[in-house]
Design a protein around this motif. Structure first.
Motif, short mmCIF file in Angstrom:
data_model
loop_
_atom_site.label_atom_id
_atom_site.label_comp_id
_atom_site.label_asym_id
_atom_site.label_seq_id
_atom_site.Cartn_x
_atom_site.Cartn_y
_atom_site.Cartn_z
N VAL C 167 0.82 -1.26 0.13
CA VAL C 167 -0.04 -0.08 -0.14
C VAL C 167 1.01 1.26 0.10
O VAL C 167 0.64 2.09 -0.55
N THR C 169 3.76 1.69 -1.35
CA THR C 169 4.49 1.70 -2.65
C THR C 169 3.41 2.26 -3.76
O THR C 169 3.53 2.96 -4.41
N PHE C 170 2.18 1.67 -3.69
CA PHE C 170 1.15 2.09 -4.52
C PHE C 170 0.63 3.19 -4.59
O PHE C 170 0.40 4.09 -5.47
N ASP C 171 0.05 3.72 -3.33
CA ASP C 171 -0.48 4.82 -3.17
C ASP C 171 -0.27 5.68 -1.50
O ASP C 171 -0.72 5.52 -0.36
N ALA C 173 -0.05 8.61 -0.34
CA ALA C 173 -0.82 9.42 0.51
C ALA C 173 -1.90 8.52 1.16
O ALA C 173 -2.32 8.82 2.28
N PHE C 174 -2.71 7.79 0.41
CA PHE C 174 -3.61 6.90 1.01
C PHE C 174 -3.13 6.05 2.16
O PHE C 174 -3.73 6.04 3.23
N ALA C 176 -0.43 6.82 4.32
CA ALA C 176 -0.43 7.56 5.40
C ALA C 176 -1.69 7.92 6.08
O ALA C 176 -1.60 7.73 7.15
N ALA C 177 -2.66 8.20 5.25
CA ALA C 177 -3.86 8.48 5.86
C ALA C 177 -4.60 7.30 6.66
O ALA C 177 -5.29 7.61 7.57
N ILE C 178 -4.24 6.16 6.25
CA ILE C 178 -4.98 5.21 7.04
C ILE C 178 -4.04 4.59 8.05
O ILE C 178 -4.16 3.57 8.69
N PHE C 180 -0.32 3.87 7.86
CA PHE C 180 0.77 3.27 7.56
C PHE C 180 1.92 4.20 6.97
O PHE C 180 1.88 4.62 5.82
N SER C 181 2.89 4.42 7.76
CA SER C 181 3.80 5.79 7.26
C SER C 181 4.63 5.23 6.40
O SER C 181 5.36 4.37 6.53
#
Lengths: 308, 249, 302
Positions: C167, C169-171, C173-174, C176-178, C180-181
């Motif tokens: 997650v 690597t793929f996105d 920004a998303f 970080a929001a959920i 996972f730093s």
């Protein structure tokens, strides 16, 4: 100390090597400007590694350490590497960094394979091929410097003749195409010039570190001026000085390798420029930020007071 | 004050002492469809990011309402908020299927280490059905059109099963069919009492789609119900003014 | 075990250990950063050696890994300043660190038993001579054990943080929001890259490591649309490349690591050309088809 420095200056070998590395520095500064401005800094890194199999194979073919032929081999493998990288990044989903890494390591691997095979195969003139990996500036001969200067003269001439075309292409390839310049020819010419610059630098600075010479001077120069001509001239001067100063330092000590010393000198220029350049340097920016921060704090305080 | 989903209080955000958002105070009501509009560089994305704790403010705060109607910072209720970033930041050649992308919406609930379970996979499947892409589950994401990609992202947000949905330009560059599907689903969410915040660029459709509107351009220009706030004066104030806040004067 | 079998085993372990983090380097477009790391860990090894005076000290590993991380940090700091482009930042940091290391090695050549040739090129053929002896028992080549442990660490990390790696690597920004730093995961991955580079440098050499990391992963990237399968193909390609590389090197009596790098480059290029999904041929065919369709459309309109 001073007498030592003075005696070094009058030493013929030093003069020769310093002139050679200086010219290499100057050229890589000037030609490298195109590479860094086009954000292709690491292409130089890949191409310098890619030159190794060309050098080794050329040696296998002619069985002599003739600099001209070795360079020809390097040019050929450099062009093949450039072509592979371009096809990979343009026609497939592969990203530039992956293409560079793959070409860099597999060409270098091939170079090592051939070099090792040569070494297992006794030949009186094999010695010195290894110097292409680390560079061996102190072994520079008079005719090496002559070759470097003549190639350099041609390259600089090309820069002057195609000044407008290269400038357009560097900043806006699309626009330059619309003006009717054949972008393929210009691109090929530029790639050739970068490959040639790398190759004349290989023997003295080495495969691994020549890319630093290609990148460093123009990055440093870029911090002080925004005009292409200014960046190029300054990069040339920085490159030249790095070559001479690096050679000087390494001649003062017993076991100080020339190539890496030149790279350290270039890096000093780069970091000093990044830190202290007016307006955009770290220090200047820091001071500006402090000022802004003060103003900003004041405004924030006003806001805070207004709320109460 | 039980119906405030998000409370932004005197929020000021700056990059390099250059203010991007200046003294923003807003209350977003629960169960509303809210549009955030403003020109490029107005700080819309920054405002969203500060709501999600992705940028830290120099002053002020953002609080969200938790299930006990207490105001808490974002970090304490991540799973109640779904986020759809601008889709330009994503590498579409990434080797992953549509179903896997939707499944990422469940990651926040799982936390570190844990793998998705059957329940999560079922939810992902269900959400793909909702956005009208059930047959695309096994497709690689590069094989989708722009509109389909945006629907996959919406499905991922739906899979988060959140109370608040924050979306950065979900309708940018999508086809009419997708726009229709997305807005229908968002309306449904609102009717279920969820809150939907959308950064929106198309002023023409504001009145058809939204309940509330916020005009921002570094500061809040105007905020309120669309029928009262969406007018020429506010649009002009937002879009036709060179602003430079926070630099004295 | 015969010498060639031992060498093959070491080569396979090294190849897989390098290829695993390579998967995420390729996906993140960070392979040149790993190239920088593989060069700068040399400085860490030299510095740690000056402190410990022992080439077998585990401190060498720690020192080198720390310098690898320092490299990443310095590159990113320069990139953030926006004064130079991202790739130029890489290009000015690693030659400097590397040059300092070479100068130190040359200057103290009498005291340091580090050969710059060996560091750059590495030599798998010598690996079986450095044995791991415990309580008088010969446990096999030392580098086999070191790389095996690193392989385990890399596999365990990817296994447990698969979802997080995916997650972020793929996105980012998303992610970080959920919660996972991306920064934490990024530095964790870079730590593994540094560690792998230090472990592999004496058998593979610092320049070729990047090929070991990128080649197999790139093959996987081109051949499949699923991350799981990409990792599987990466491991298989690492095995194929290293086994055939060792055989060919013995046949031609030349450097093993170099030969593996050549084989890796060749297999990757072949796959790139002929891959049914994202290959060069396929690309050409689909482009031609698109052009034909466009032509038809234009004809219809006319």
């Amino acid at each position: 100390m001073l007498t030592q420095v003075l005696s070094v200056f009058t030493d013929y070998t030093f003069q020769l090597v310093a002139l050679g590395t200086g010219i290499i520095g100057l050229l890589s500064g000037v030609i490298g400007t195109y590479a860094t401005l086009r954000k292709e800094s690491l292409l130089g890194d890949a191409l310098s590694h890619a030159a190794l199999p060309g050098i080794a194979l050329a040696f296998v073919i002619i069985q002599r350490k003739e600099l001209m032929f070795l360079m020809l081999g390097a040019v050929v493998s450099g062009i093949i590497a450039t072509a592979i990288i371009q096809v990979m990044t343009r026609n497939t989903v592969v990203k530039l960094d992956s293409a560079l890494s793959l070409v860099l390591s597999s060409f270098f691997g091939l170079g090592l394979v051939v070099l090792t095979a040569i070494q297992n195969n006794p030949n009186a003139q094999q010695a010195g091929l290894n110097s292409f990996i680390f560079g061996q500036a102190s072994a520079m001969l008079r005719r090496d410097v002559q070759l470097i200067s003549s190639v350099g003269l041609v390259l600089l001439l090309l820069v002057v003749v195609f000044w407008k075309e290269f400038k357009c292409y560097t900043f806006d390839p699309m626009f330059s195409r619309s003006l009717g310049f054949s972008s393929k020819i210009i691109e090929f010419l530029l790639s050739m010039m970068i490959v040639l610059t790398i190759i004349i630098g290989l023997e003295s600075v080495g495969v691994i570190l020549i890319s630093a010479l290609l990148i460093g001077p123009s990055i440093a120069a870029r911090q002080w001026t925004h005009r292409l001509s200014g960046v190029m001239i300054l990069a040339g001067i920085i490159g030249f000085m790095s070559g001479v100063i690096g050679t000087l330092i390494s001649s003062l000590g017993v076991r100080i390798p020339t190539g890496p010393t030149i790279v350290v000198v270039v890096s000093v220029f780069v970091f000093v420029s990044l830190l202290f350049a007016p307006k955009q340097g770290y220090v200047a920016k820091y001071i500006l930020r402090q000022k802004k921060q003060k103003l900003f704090k004041k405004r924030l305080d006003e806001l805070e007071e207004a709320k109460q | 004050m039980n119906d405030i989903a998000i409370n932004i209080d005197k929020l000021t955000v700056a990059y390099d002492a250059q203010p991007v958002l200046w003294n923003i105070s807003l209350k977003f009501q629960k169960g509303k469809m809210i549009a955030i509009v403003g020109p490029n560089g107005a700080g819309k994305s920054t405002m969203i990011k500060s709501m999600l704790g992705l940028v830290s403010p120099v002053m002020g705060s953002v609080t969200h309402q938790d299930e006990n109607q207490k105001a808490v910072p974002y970090s304490e209720l991540k799973n109640r908020i779904a986020y759809v970033p601008q889709n330009t930041s994503v590498d579409w050649n990434f080797p992953t299927t549509v179903r896997d992308v939707v499944l990422m919406g469940r990651y926040g609930h799982l936390g570190w280490f844990k793998r998705p379970r059957k329940k999560d996979k079922d939810i992902a499947k269900q959400m793909l059905l909702k956005v009208g892409l059930p047959t695309f589950a096994k497709r690689q994401i590069s094989q989708l059109s722009g509109g389909q990609r945006q629907r996959v992202f919406l499905a991922r947000a739906l899979a988060q099963e959140a109370e608040v949905y924050i979306m950065d330009e979900p309708l940018a560059g999508v086809d009419m069919k997708t726009e229709h599907i997305i807005m229908k689903l968002l309306k449904k969410l609102v009717s279920e009492g969820k809150t939907v915040l959308v950064v929106h660029h198309d002023l023409q459709t504001v009145e058809t789609y939204f309940d509330e509107i916020v005009f921002i351009n570094q500061e809040v220009i105007a905020a309120g119900p669309v029928d009262q706030t969406f007018n020429k004066q506010n649009i002009d104030l937002t879009y036709h003014r060179d602003r430079n806040v926070g630099e004295g004067g | 075990m015969s010498m060639i079998n031992e060498i093959t085993l070491i080569a396979v372990v090294v190849a897989i250990a390098c290829a695993l983090p390579g998967v995420f380097l390729v996906l993140r477009g960070a392979t040149m950063v790993s190239d920088a790391i593989t060069h700068t860990v040399l400085l860490g090894i030299v510095l740690a050696f000056f402190i410990t005076q022992d080439l077998n000290s585990p401190l060498l590993m720690i020192g080198a890994t720390l310098v690898g991380l320092a490299t990443v940090w310095l590159i990113e700091t320069i990139q953030r300043s926006n004064l130079v482009s991202n790739d130029a930042a890489i290009g000015i940091v690693f030659p400097l660190f590397f040059s300092i290391a070479i100068i130190l090695i040359t200057f103290y050549a009498g005291d340091v038993h580090l050969d710059e040739d060996a560091v750059l090129m590495g030599e798998l053929a010598f690996a079986p001579f450095r044995r791991l002896d415990l309580w008088g028992y010969d446990l096999g080549p030392q580098s086999l054990w070191v790389m095996f442990i690193i392989l385990i660490i890399n596999s365990v990390f990817i296994f447990f943080f698969y979802k997080e790696l995916k997650v972020t690597t793929f996105d980012p920004a998303f992610a970080a929001a959920i919660g996972f730093s991306p920064v934490v995961i990024h530095y964790a991955l870079m730590t593994l890259v540094s560690l792998t580079a230090v472990g592999a440098y004496d058998s593979v050499g610092s320049i070729l490591i990047v090929g070991f990391m990128v080649g197999p992963a790139l093959s996987g990237y081109i051949l499949t649309h699923s991350l799981n399968k990409m990792i599987g193909i990466t491991v298989i390609m690492a095995i194929i490349n290293s086994v055939s590389g060792v055989r060919l090197a013995f046949f031609f009596d030349t450097t093993i690591a170099g030969m593996i790098a050549v084989v890796t480059g060749s297999t990757t290029l072949l796959i790139l050309i002929f891959s049914p999904k994202k290959g060069l041929f396929q690309h050409q065919i689909s482009q031609n088809r698109a052009r034909r369709n466009l032509n038809k459309e234009i004809e219809k309109m006319a």
